[in-house]
Structure formats: C-alpha cells, structure tokens
Design an enzyme around this catalytic site. Structure first.
Site, PDB file in Angstrom:
ATOM      1  N   HIS A   1      -7.539  -6.205  -0.014  1.00  0.00           N
ATOM      2  CA  HIS A   1      -6.292  -5.191  -0.218  1.00  0.00           C
ATOM      3  C   HIS A   1      -4.934  -6.308  -0.103  1.00  0.00           C
ATOM      4  CE1 HIS A   1      -4.120  -1.703  -0.127  1.00  0.00           C
ATOM      5  NE2 HIS A   1      -3.658  -1.549   0.972  1.00  0.00           N
TER       6      HIS A   1
ATOM      7  N   SER B   1       0.739  -1.107   0.020  1.00  0.00           N
ATOM      8  CA  SER B   1       0.114  -0.231  -0.216  1.00  0.00           C
ATOM      9  C   SER B   1       0.766   1.255  -0.088  1.00  0.00           C
ATOM     10  CB  SER B   1      -1.025   0.059   1.210  1.00  0.00           C
ATOM     11  OG  SER B   1      -2.056   1.008   0.898  1.00  0.00           O
TER      12      SER B   1
ATOM     13  N   ASP C   1      -9.126  -4.763  -4.895  1.00  0.00           N
ATOM     14  CA  ASP C   1      -8.765  -3.917  -3.906  1.00  0.00           C
ATOM     15  C   ASP C   1      -9.529  -2.463  -3.760  1.00  0.00           C
ATOM     16  OD1 ASP C   1      -7.023  -2.316  -2.324  1.00  0.00           O
ATOM     17  OD2 ASP C   1      -5.298  -3.183  -3.086  1.00  0.00           O
TER      18      ASP C   1
END
Length: 506
Positions: A475, A226, A447
C-alpha cells in the site's frame, strides 16, 4: 466483521478507504474557511520536545518539534451557531534546514489515523532533501487522536468485532454479527447524537484550509496517503486557487459507490494474497508454509472456527483474529515472511506471532486497550456514505462475492455498522478541481487497499491530475523506490510535474 483499512504503513496503524460522494454544488454557495468570516487565530507554536515519545524510543537527531492547537467551528455550514473543535498540530523542523520552501502538510489516511504521530515519524523518514526544505506539519483531523476525539466503542466490543467470524455463513451467525454491529453503531448515537454529522470528510477539508491559513501559508503543499488522497482531492475541488502542490499516493476514487468501492477492495486484497502465495511457492526457504500457502491459510481460518488455539492469558485465536492477521500482512511486502512464520507457528499451537500481526492492524496494545482509530473510522466513514447496502443487500452480496473473491469477498460485503448508523449523512463532493495547479496522483499495481485502477480514475476526475504508476507491492509508493522518490521530490520542491503516465519499476 473486520473493517478493512486502506491506510498507509509505519507506524503500526492502518487506514481505510472512504465510500461515497455527491456531485459538487456551486462553490459560491458553500462556506469556506477562508471566506466564512470566522476568525482563525495564527498557530501559536510552542516547543514540544517530547512529541517523539509516541513513535521513537529515543529523541531523533537533527529535528526539533513544536506543537499548536487551532480552534475551528464544529459546523462550517453554521460556524457561528455551533461550538468549536480543538485541532492538534505538530511541526517537525530539521536543524539543518536551508532554502526553506514552506510547510508540507501530511496525512496518513484512515479515516482514524493520527496525522500528528505520522508527521513526527515522517519528519525523520522522509527524504533528507525534502526535510531540509520544508517544515513537516501533521494534524489529527477532528474526532481523531488529540483533536476532540470520538470514543464510543468499548475495548470488549472491539475485541468482539475483530474476533467474530469474518464471513458468517449460517443465519444465526449472521444475526450475531448484525447484533454486534448494531451495538457498536448505537453506542456512538447514544453518546454523540446529532453531532455525529460534524465528523464528515468535507468538514475536515474545511479545517485544512483554516490550518493552512493558521500556519501562514498562502497556498497548500500536501502529501496525502490512502484516505488522505480523498482529503486532498476534496480540498482541490473546494479550494483550487489555494493549491500549490498535492501528492496523492494510494489513490481513492471518490466517484465509486459504497458497494463498488468495497468490491474493488475485495479484488485488491485477493490479488495481493495471490501474490503472497506465488512468492511462497517460489521462495520455499523463506516461506515455511509453501508451496500451497492459500490452502494453509484457508485451513487455519477453518480450524479456528472449529477449535481455536488458546494463547497466553487465555486469549483465543478465533477465525476473526486469524483473518485480521492476514489482512495486516498484505499492506506491505515486507510482512509476507512474518505471515508465513505466524501461520506455521499457529499450526504448532503457538498464536503469538499471529496476534502480533492482528494487533498491529487493530492498534490494540498488550493490555487489550485500543485507541480511537476505529471509533473515528466509523464516525467519518458512515457519515460520508449515503448509499450503504442494507442488511438484506449485504447478505445477498456476501454469497456472491464469496464465490468471486474466496478469502475476502464475504467479509467485505458486510458493512454492517454503517448499514445501521444512527447519525445523519453528509457525503463529500466529487468533481473536477477546476483552476487548481497540477496534482500528482500515484497508484501501485499490487496495492490491496486502494487498488491501482482508482489512481487513473482520480487523476481523470480532477482534470489536473498527473498519473504516476509504481510496479510494486503493498500500500502506497513514496518513498519506497528511487524513481518515485525523484519524481515526488522534484515536484514538491521545484514544482516540476512528472512526465505524463510515468511508470516506475520495482
């Protein structure tokens, strides 16, 4: 006014996406950890067998932990004229280690999440093949956790932030959100003043190269999730010759404006929520709020505005807390069943499961205490952004996005803390990683926090990126499915780059 995070999964913490960048200037004009002349002492590793206690109830088997602290300049642009920050590191080493490749640095995202704690977790829950070949090293980036932490939000203000209406409609409600955001922003300005600018992404990336040198690695091997993909991407731009292997999972597109990034996230969460509602429709035995879960959740938020349910100790399940629980559940498909049960319980006047979901996202403990995740998130995210929409622009976007993304658009239009941020801005660079070794970029089709289209965009921007796609939900992808695991393991260990545009099924 929930801050939607683009962070990874276990342990119970969530990580956000960044917002803005700037063109990359001349590398020769920019100081670096390796060429600045600032002496960085080697990491003095000391046994820390209790490091597991933040994550596990019992000591994990077959892994030992060591800890170190490395001092870095507060300002890499003026290393001799600023003070220092203490950066906390942890090293997990398998007791069955053999054929060691080197150190694998790991970051869970954020900004605001603890890389120290995440590395402890991943020292146990990475594929055994990787753990046997690498020391797993995590660090809390500057301003986070154990590394000179930023703390300026009170627990009461954070409760108010998560509990307030996520999509205020009336002008009075909107101004209430603006006032709360102003109080939060100003509390950081009052405490840290001009030093807020030191918490930018670029400053952290320069720390990373100092840490690489401090642990004795000639080149960096890195696994970033991320927001951690942004750290990796900026590192590859600034220090391309120091890259051995970077895996960037749950990719962030650094070239997006603040507004475009927020809108893509609104679309991503809306898609993930639709996937959840479709699952409810098709799995009635597992989803007690089916077949129209969207209607149930939408009504739950509306009911919480009018007559919020009271929980244990008098805690009130406001619209903001219900919304936060929904957000929390969309980071992993494994949480869908929990969300459905929480919404059914809420209909029966029992908000405990809903609060548990929301608190896992907010990192709020049972006594109502928060760590500094969201303080650091604001300090980094707002410092990185120099194009945040104004309050007036945000109000206009709110109405537009509410129509396009019914559940998430109104909330994601309101970046009200950064719109009133008192610190100087320091956007990170964007550009190609010319001269770097190949970099693996992973995107997941379902996601919500870092929508898939950002992965091919990042791979293209870097110029040396190889895209890997997972047809999954939630995610990030590694290590959730065999195809992804095999591709990443071979790359990390043997530097075998996956085939171009590799696609892995669920």
């Amino acid at each position: 006014m929930v801050v939607l995070l683009g962070g990874c999964v276990t342990p119970d913490a969530r990580w956000t996406v960044p917002t803005a960048g700037r063109p990359l200037g001349s590398p020769s004009a920019r100081p670096s950890a390796s060429s600045s002349g600032v002496p960085i002492a080697p990491a003095d590793w000391q046994p820390c067998p209790d490091a597991y206690k933040a994550i596990f109830p019992k000591p994990p088997q077959n892994v030992s932990f060591s800890c170190a602290t490395v001092k870095v300049p507060q300002d890499w642009n003026n290393p001799k004229g600023s003070g220092t920050f203490d950066i906390a590191l942890v090293r997990g080493r398998s007791t069955t280690q053999r054929d060691r490749v080197g150190s694998l640095f790991i970051n869970p995202g954020g900004p605001g999440a603890s890389g120290f704690e995440y590395a402890v977790y991943r020292s146990v829950y990475l594929p055994a093949e990787v753990v046997r070949r690498f020391d797993v090293i995590g660090f809390d980036p500057r301003g986070i956790g154990r590394s000179s932490p930023v703390k300026c939000f009170s627990d009461a203000d954070l409760d108010a932030n998560f509990g307030i209406d996520p999509d205020p409609v009336s002008d009075a409600q909107f101004q209430q959100s603006v006032a709360l955001a102003r109080r939060l922003a100003q509390s950081c300005g009052d405490k840290y003043g001009d030093t807020l600018r030191y918490f930018s992404t670029e400053q952290t990336v320069r720390d990373m190269d100092a840490l690489r040198a401090a642990v004795g690695e000639e080149k960096l091997t890195y696994l970033g999730y991320s927001y951690g993909t942004l750290l990796g991407a900026v590192y590859a731009q600034l220090f391309p010759k120091n890259v051995r292997a970077l895996v960037l999972d749950g990719a962030v597109d650094p070239t997006l404006s603040t507004q475009d990034s927020a809108e893509k996230q609104a679309a991503g969460f809306e898609l993930a929520f639709t996937n959840f509602t479709n699952w409810c429709r098709d799995n009635a035995s597992s989803c007690p709020i089916g077949p129209d879960a969207r209607a149930v959740v939408t009504k739950a938020i509306a009911d919480a505005r009018a007559a919020p349910v009271k929980g244990q100790g008098g805690r009130t399940a406001t619209a903001g807390w219900v919304f936060t629980a929904v957000v929390s559940s969309l980071y992993s498909e494994s949480s869908w069943r929990t969300l459905a049960q929480a919404m059914q319980d809420l209909q029966s006047g029992k908000p405990d499961k809903m609060f548990a979901l929301a608190d896992s996202y907010a990192d709020r403990d049972p006594s109502g205490k928060y760590n500094n995740m969201f303080d650091a998130n604001a300090a980094v995210g707002c410092t990185d952004s120099d194009d945040t929409p104004t309050l007036e622009q945000a109000r206009a976007l709110q109405a537009q996005w509410r129509q396009k993304y019914p559940l998430f658009g109104g909330s994601l239009a309101l970046n009200l803390i950064c719109a009133q941020w008192p610190g100087k801005r320091d956007p990170y660079p964007t550009g190609a990683a010319t001269g770097s070794a190949p970099i693996v970029v992973i995107g997941t089709l379902g996601d919500p926090a870092t929508p898939y289209e950002q992965a091919p965009a990042l791979a293209k921007m870097l110029g040396v990126g190889t895209l890997v796609t997972w047809k999954g939900e939630g995610h990030t992808a590694y290590p959730k499915t065999g195809c992804i695991i095999d591709a990443v393991n071979r790359y990390l260990i043997d530097l075998r780059v996956p085939p171009a545009n590799l696609t892995c099924d669920k």
